[in-house]
Write an enzyme that holds these catalytic residues in place. Structure first.
Site, PDB file in Angstrom:
ATOM      1  N   ASP A  26      33.080  11.739  44.582  1.00  0.00           N
ATOM      2  CA  ASP A  26      33.023  11.281  43.192  1.00  0.00           C
ATOM      3  C   ASP A  26      31.834  10.344  43.004  1.00  0.00           C
ATOM      4  O   ASP A  26      31.486   9.589  43.906  1.00  0.00           O
ATOM      5  CB  ASP A  26      34.305  10.516  42.845  1.00  0.00           C
ATOM      6  CG  ASP A  26      35.327  11.408  42.204  1.00  0.00           C
ATOM      7  OD1 ASP A  26      35.245  12.639  42.402  1.00  0.00           O
ATOM      8  OD2 ASP A  26      36.210  10.884  41.504  1.00  0.00           O
ATOM      9  N   GLU A  27      31.257  10.375  41.815  1.00  0.00           N
ATOM     10  CA  GLU A  27      30.121   9.489  41.534  1.00  0.00           C
ATOM     11  C   GLU A  27      30.560   8.024  41.443  1.00  0.00           C
ATOM     12  O   GLU A  27      29.724   7.133  41.499  1.00  0.00           O
ATOM     13  CB  GLU A  27      29.424   9.926  40.243  1.00  0.00           C
ATOM     14  CG  GLU A  27      30.097   9.518  38.939  1.00  0.00           C
ATOM     15  CD  GLU A  27      31.296  10.379  38.596  1.00  0.00           C
ATOM     16  OE1 GLU A  27      31.663  11.272  39.396  1.00  0.00           O
ATOM     17  OE2 GLU A  27      31.891  10.160  37.512  1.00  0.00           O
ATOM     18  N   HIS A  55      23.562  13.569  39.909  1.00  0.00           N
ATOM     19  CA  HIS A  55      24.753  13.485  39.061  1.00  0.00           C
ATOM     20  C   HIS A  55      24.334  13.077  37.641  1.00  0.00           C
ATOM     21  O   HIS A  55      23.421  12.274  37.488  1.00  0.00           O
ATOM     22  CB  HIS A  55      25.744  12.467  39.634  1.00  0.00           C
ATOM     23  CG  HIS A  55      27.111  12.625  39.051  1.00  0.00           C
ATOM     24  ND1 HIS A  55      27.468  12.095  37.834  1.00  0.00           N
ATOM     25  CD2 HIS A  55      28.188  13.298  39.503  1.00  0.00           C
ATOM     26  CE1 HIS A  55      28.724  12.422  37.573  1.00  0.00           C
ATOM     27  NE2 HIS A  55      29.192  13.154  38.559  1.00  0.00           N
ATOM     28  N   GLY A  91      36.052  21.257  33.554  1.00  0.00           N
ATOM     29  CA  GLY A  91      36.828  22.271  32.846  1.00  0.00           C
ATOM     30  C   GLY A  91      36.735  23.659  33.445  1.00  0.00           C
ATOM     31  O   GLY A  91      37.050  24.656  32.788  1.00  0.00           O
ATOM     32  N   LYS A 138      31.723  17.696  47.142  1.00  0.00           N
ATOM     33  CA  LYS A 138      31.008  16.478  46.763  1.00  0.00           C
ATOM     34  C   LYS A 138      31.979  15.324  46.525  1.00  0.00           C
ATOM     35  O   LYS A 138      33.122  15.512  46.085  1.00  0.00           O
ATOM     36  CB  LYS A 138      30.134  16.693  45.531  1.00  0.00           C
ATOM     37  CG  LYS A 138      30.901  16.909  44.228  1.00  0.00           C
ATOM     38  CD  LYS A 138      30.001  16.830  43.006  1.00  0.00           C
ATOM     39  CE  LYS A 138      30.023  15.445  42.383  1.00  0.00           C
ATOM     40  NZ  LYS A 138      31.317  15.069  41.799  1.00  0.00           N
ATOM     41  N   LYS A 154       7.660   2.766  22.881  1.00  0.00           N
ATOM     42  CA  LYS A 154       8.023   2.074  21.644  1.00  0.00           C
ATOM     43  C   LYS A 154       8.495   3.059  20.578  1.00  0.00           C
ATOM     44  O   LYS A 154       9.246   2.700  19.677  1.00  0.00           O
ATOM     45  CB  LYS A 154       6.868   1.198  21.146  1.00  0.00           C
ATOM     46  CG  LYS A 154       5.643   1.938  20.681  1.00  0.00           C
ATOM     47  CD  LYS A 154       4.559   0.949  20.208  1.00  0.00           C
ATOM     48  CE  LYS A 154       3.304   1.695  19.797  1.00  0.00           C
ATOM     49  NZ  LYS A 154       2.175   0.814  19.477  1.00  0.00           N
ATOM     50  N   GLY A 182      37.209  20.925  40.008  1.00  0.00           N
ATOM     51  CA  GLY A 182      38.012  19.787  40.437  1.00  0.00           C
ATOM     52  C   GLY A 182      39.466  20.071  40.146  1.00  0.00           C
ATOM     53  O   GLY A 182      40.204  20.548  41.001  1.00  0.00           O
TER      54      GLY A 182
END
Ligand SMILES: [Mg+2]
Ligand SMILES: [Mg+2]
Lengths: 398, 398
Positions: free
Chosen positions: A167-168, A256, A328, A165, A90, A350
């Site tokens: 892609d998510e 991820h 990046g 890997k 809370k 990537g």
């Protein structure tokens, strides 16, 4: 006594911080104190939250309180949902407050598994000990067929990546079903290993309904998958832990960071990235934790990244989790990455691979050239004079 | 075509909003577009995210872009983890961005269960149709034994509460085990019903490891539990849905908002409360959604609460979920609550009952007096002149 300590940061007024901290310590545990009978106080003493410390800091003319509160483990069951609810249930709804840090007593920490393999275990699988690992991803997976994925995977395996890997956002789909991706990934990585002697681990995205995850993971294990990629923050930390602890699943797990920004992206509310992508991920048992690097367009502040890496690697009862600063990343950043995060990291590229002017294979080579030079203490400029692929990468990305 | 639409708000510069929106639509789906061959474009067209609309608003001299992006369901499996990852996965990590609203096409919505009972079904169980329901909580549960809980529950049942819920921080523990709480709750509510003719539903907190939840819920169902309280945001939305859909669990589910503030508390980052405590909770199948009222010390802005209530009740393929504005509720607020949120809500009081000068039973009575007067169009002042309990409550809280 076993406990968890939580550090909170909240706006405060001079003199009001101690009272706010006491309010949290009581409100999140026994509810009240001074109006209890002495007998009740005796009974509840071991359940009462304790204010460990209170400090005040001024930032941009605003005063903030920083309070460390200790919660006895007798109050909760030793699982992450109970811990989250206890320390930030809370309270998370109570205006501006940030959960900055958590710390498990060793008795509590031992009730969480930590990674099955960790940095050393993954290195043992790959037989690579003296350098950061190299990981690449696919370029465009949505709407693509298996032949398209296979072609990319082959280039990356033969190029010599340590990990590839998915892609998510690649879910169960007709073009590239989970089952097929595992079988094809297995076939291609095995063939490349036999022909080149270089082992590549393929991380397949474990998705679907929560109640199916363990069966799917067992199936993947049985079918010879290498690594499970898992969108832990879209599911819940406890499910990561369940996969880690399942007796029939012995696969390394790659966490991820998708959706983690929802709870960690603000600096004034929510849960610090060092917890969501650091402590929690390691406690629950991921062998790899991906997070935004401090260099790209989707970047975290450098201090945030350092805090994540520190939580993934600091000495405690759990094996260290591999840090994977992502997004990046291009070859020109390799010396910076190694300087900032050392040898025990995964360099994950990537666009820096697929965007190479001569294609993905040249992209992979340029990373290996940059890494080799950096570890040998050679400047990239020097190495580029000998390697065409690195030269072109540096010309493009600097 | 089936789809989900997501509305984002982000800082922008004049003329840059459209480009940013296109970047999201592509980056979260097919990755790139203009550099694809015409054949690839044809193949990927049905997978491509679509910018539905783009607007700009100025707030405090800052310019914000508001973009609605449509994601085709062909890209993801019909489960909430896949949806979360698709619409806010890596995007959540990308600096300042807020997910403001989501909208399911009817084809997609039909793949989610919504509440099993909903407002009407809960009313049928209780036989109460013409007024808001009254719910109370316990005062202090940590470190207390079963006799202490029983005593409080009895007072609330005999006082005439429609629902009594446990605290969200009550986990499996030696003093008051889950099994005992259900059995004792069952015994007390049954006895009170037989003696008074008034039915009280007892909401027991379903906690523990994710992999045990369904078995525990089945056990609770078998043992005659009334309602399951569930800290959905500490576990994951898909587990709420799994409990809702389990064939052996037919219990109403009460979603607690614990930890939701971590992702929704900031106004600049994360996911709007109307999604986390509204749309998602209803889609996944909770019959009750608790959220901070706009009146207490832990309060949400009124507009936020209205948006939550609207998402819980608007007409769509799902049954409506009972709205439970919580925290800071005392009898003097009943006319405001009814004016603001109508008859189909649950008035949920803790301190407003236990803090009554004459004790909890008088607290319960004062709420019933306030509610009766309000629905009869009578002022509370007038009613207080006839009822001592209400009079004292108004004197204390206004
Ligand atoms: Mg293999
Ligand atoms: Mg019952």
């Amino acid at each position: 006594m076993s406990y968890i300590q939580a550090t909170y940061k909240f706006p405060t007024k001079v003199g009001g911080t101690e009272r706010k901290a006491e309010g949290i310590a009581l409100g999140m545990t026994v509810g009240s104190w001074t109006d209890l009978t002495e007998m009740d106080q005796q009974q509840l003493l071991r359940h009462k939250g304790r204010v460990v410390s209170v400090t005040e800091v001024e930032e941009d003319s605003n005063l903030f309180g920083i309070a460390i509160i200790e919660y006895p483990t007798v109050n909760f069951s030793p699982d992450l949902p109970a811990i989250l609810t206890t320390i930030f249930g809370k309270l998370s709804l109570d205006g501006q407050i940030r959960l900055q840090n958590i710390s498990f007593s060793s008795g509590l920490a031992e009730q969480f598994p930590g990674p099955r393999y960790g940095v050393k275990g993954i290195r043992d699988i790959l037989g690579v000990y003296d350098r950061p690992l190299l990981m690449s991803i696919f370029k465009g997976v949505i709407g693509r067929n298996q032949a398209y994925l296979n072609q990319q995977l082959e280039a990356q395996c033969y190029g010599g990546m340590d990990l590839v890997k998915e892609d998510e956002i690649l879910f169960e789909n007709e073009l590239t079903p989970f089952v097929t991706r595992i079988k094809e990934g297995n076939r291609i990585t095995k063939k490349a290993y036999e022909e080149t002697g270089h082992r590549t681990l393929y991380a397949v995205n474990l998705t679907g309904r929560s109640t199916d995850l363990l069966n799917k993971a067992r199936w993947a294990n049985e079918a010879g998958a290498d690594v499970l990629l898992f969108n832990v923050h879209a599911y819940g930390l406890d499910l990561l832990q369940a996969i880690r602890e399942d007796e029939e699943v012995h696969l390394p797990i790659m966490a991820h960071p998708a959706v983690a920004g929802a709870m960690s992206g603000s600096s004034t509310h929510g849960i610090d990235y060092s917890i969501s992508l650091g402590t929690f991920i390691r406690a629950a048992g991921a062998d790899f934790s991906l997070f935004p690097s401090p260099y790209g367009s989707v970047a975290l502040p450098f201090q945030d990244v350092q805090n994540i890496v520190s939580k993934l690697s600091e000495e405690n009862v759990w094996k260290p989790t591999f840090a994977v600063p992502s997004a990046g990343i291009h070859p020109g950043l390799v010396p910076t990455l190694v300087k900032d995060f050392g040898v025990d990291q995964i360099i994950n590229a990537g666009g820096g691979i697929h965007g190479h002017p001569q294609g993905a294979l040249a992209g992979v080579k340029s990373f290996k050239q940059a890494l080799h030079a950096t570890l040998a203490g050679e400047s990239l400029e020097n190495a580029a004079s000998k390697h065409r692929e690195l030269k072109e990468a540096l010309q493009l990305w600097g």
